[in-house]
Design a protein around this motif. Structure first.
Motif, short mmCIF file in Angstrom:
data_model
loop_
_atom_site.label_atom_id
_atom_site.label_comp_id
_atom_site.label_asym_id
_atom_site.label_seq_id
_atom_site.Cartn_x
_atom_site.Cartn_y
_atom_site.Cartn_z
N ALA A 154 -13.30 14.89 7.75
CA ALA A 154 -14.35 15.35 6.83
C ALA A 154 -13.98 14.44 5.39
O ALA A 154 -14.98 14.09 4.95
N ALA A 155 -13.03 14.44 4.93
CA ALA A 155 -12.56 14.08 3.66
C ALA A 155 -12.80 12.72 3.54
O ALA A 155 -13.50 12.27 2.68
N VAL A 156 -12.40 11.95 4.65
CA VAL A 156 -12.58 10.41 4.33
C VAL A 156 -13.93 10.20 4.65
O VAL A 156 -14.54 9.02 4.08
N ILE A 157 -14.71 10.52 5.72
CA ILE A 157 -16.13 10.43 5.74
C ILE A 157 -16.64 10.76 4.32
O ILE A 157 -17.64 9.91 4.16
N ASN A 194 2.52 5.09 8.41
CA ASN A 194 2.17 5.19 9.94
C ASN A 194 0.39 5.75 9.88
O ASN A 194 0.04 5.88 10.99
N ASP A 195 -0.30 5.76 8.85
CA ASP A 195 -1.44 6.52 8.33
C ASP A 195 -2.46 5.59 9.22
O ASP A 195 -2.62 4.43 9.04
N SER A 213 -6.02 7.60 -0.25
CA SER A 213 -4.67 8.11 0.34
C SER A 213 -4.16 8.84 -0.98
O SER A 213 -3.36 9.75 -0.46
N VAL A 214 -4.28 8.37 -2.20
CA VAL A 214 -3.44 9.30 -3.21
C VAL A 214 -4.17 10.52 -3.52
O VAL A 214 -3.74 11.58 -3.50
N TRP A 215 -5.74 10.59 -3.10
CA TRP A 215 -6.25 11.69 -3.22
C TRP A 215 -5.94 12.82 -2.42
O TRP A 215 -5.76 14.04 -2.62
N PHE A 258 0.81 -1.15 0.06
CA PHE A 258 0.16 0.12 -0.01
C PHE A 258 1.01 1.20 -0.19
O PHE A 258 0.56 2.28 -0.70
N THR A 259 1.92 1.21 0.84
CA THR A 259 2.82 2.60 0.92
C THR A 259 3.55 2.70 -0.41
O THR A 259 3.54 3.70 -0.92
#
Length: 309
Positions: A130-133, A241-242, A178-180, A87-88
């Motif tokens: 807010a973005a991930v929700i 670490n996310d 993650s990329v966004w 993923f990283t």
């Protein structure tokens, strides 16, 4: 004597002003780190949460447990570690590629460049939660915008609506988010580095017959090489670490395909209440990140020395 004292006061004043911030920083980071290391040598469970110092001393037992890939705990940790590495690698590579491409594209002046640059930075400026929700709602199977666009409007995917937050698709959904939210940072850093490249270099290269791709390869990328080295390291540490992104997107339990190590450690510590095992995993993660950072700095410093030689 008085002159020397005055010089000493002037030279030490900046350090005295920084001292409170440094002490606070050590208090916030160093004390929990030391406590976490001590917890990793104890059998700390929910029964000792009121006074963790009463937990039995287990020595290296927690480390032996999590490093034994033939047992369920070690096998799950290894699988999560490999998933996080993949993923990283993909996230950092795509963030750097998109950020660099956008920075090079925005290098030349054109009408509306300021507005487009501001739009590019919106994902970076938005609060993470807010973005991930918002993305979690967009990935919903029945009412999500992603399925509505891909299935209903464009017809790129046939059949029933896709479960983006379950199974193997969860990895790609997490990677997309993650990329966004990560590539605008790369765009910002590379854009700042491009400002230091003299325009005369591009003019001379154009006069010599160099095309756009040759200019990017021979001038742009070498000129921002030092910045890219730091950028890749920072993106790696942030992504590996996310915790916020998978936690908000999936909750306390992520699908196996998107089980990043940060969320895996959280589950081992706060879901199963085995804080000793979770602390051992955290210490191993810290050691891994320190080794990667030290190796990166060693390689880049050798490269700079060879370049100056």
């Amino acid at each position: 004597m008085s002159l020397m004292y005055a010089r000493l006061r002037r030279s030490s004043l900046p350090y005295l002003l920084l001292l409170p911030a440094l002490l606070l920083e050590l208090l916030i980071h160093l004390v929990p780190m030391v406590m976490g290391i001590l917890m990793s040598f104890r059998g700390l469970t929910q029964f000792f949460i009121r006074d963790w110092s009463r937990a039995p001393w287990t020595g290296w037992a927690n480390y032996e447990l999590v490093l034994d890939v033939n047992r369920p705990v070690g096998e799950a940790l290894l699988r999560s570690f490999l998933t996080t590495c993949l993923f990283t690698l993909l996230s950092v590579g795509l963030c750097w590629l998109l950020g660099t491409a956008a920075a090079v594209f925005m290098q030349e002046g054109f009408r509306g460049r300021g507005l487009l640059r501001a739009l590019f930075l919106v994902p970076y400026a938005l609060p993470v939660y807010a973005a991930v929700i918002t993305w979690a709602f967009m990935f919903q199977r029945d009412n999500g915008l992603v399925n509505h666009l891909l299935h209903d409007q464009l017809g790129l995917i046939g059949g029933e609506h896709t479960f983006w937050l379950l199974g193997g698709n969860s990895f790609w959904a997490l990677l997309t988010v993650s990329v966004w939210k990560g590539w605008p940072f790369a765009f910002l850093i590379v854009t700042a580095a491009l400002q230091n490249i003299p325009g005369e270099l591009y003019e001379a290269a154009a006069l010599d017959g160099a095309g756009v791709w040759q200019q990017i390869r021979r001038i742009t990328l070498p000129s921002v090489g030092a910045v890219n080295q730091v950028l890749v390291l920072v993106l790696f540490l942030w992504t590996f670490n996310d915790f916020n992104t998978p936690f908000v997107l999936f909750g306390k339990s992520a699908p196996e395909a998107a089980d990043l190590i940060s969320l895996h450690i959280y589950q081992s510590s706060f879901v199963t209440w085995n804080f000793g095992t979770g602390s051992a995993m955290s210490v191993l993660l810290l050691l891994f990140l320190l080794l990667v950072t030290a190796g990166h700095l060693l390689v880049t410093s050798r490269g700079r020395r060879k370049g100056h030689a």
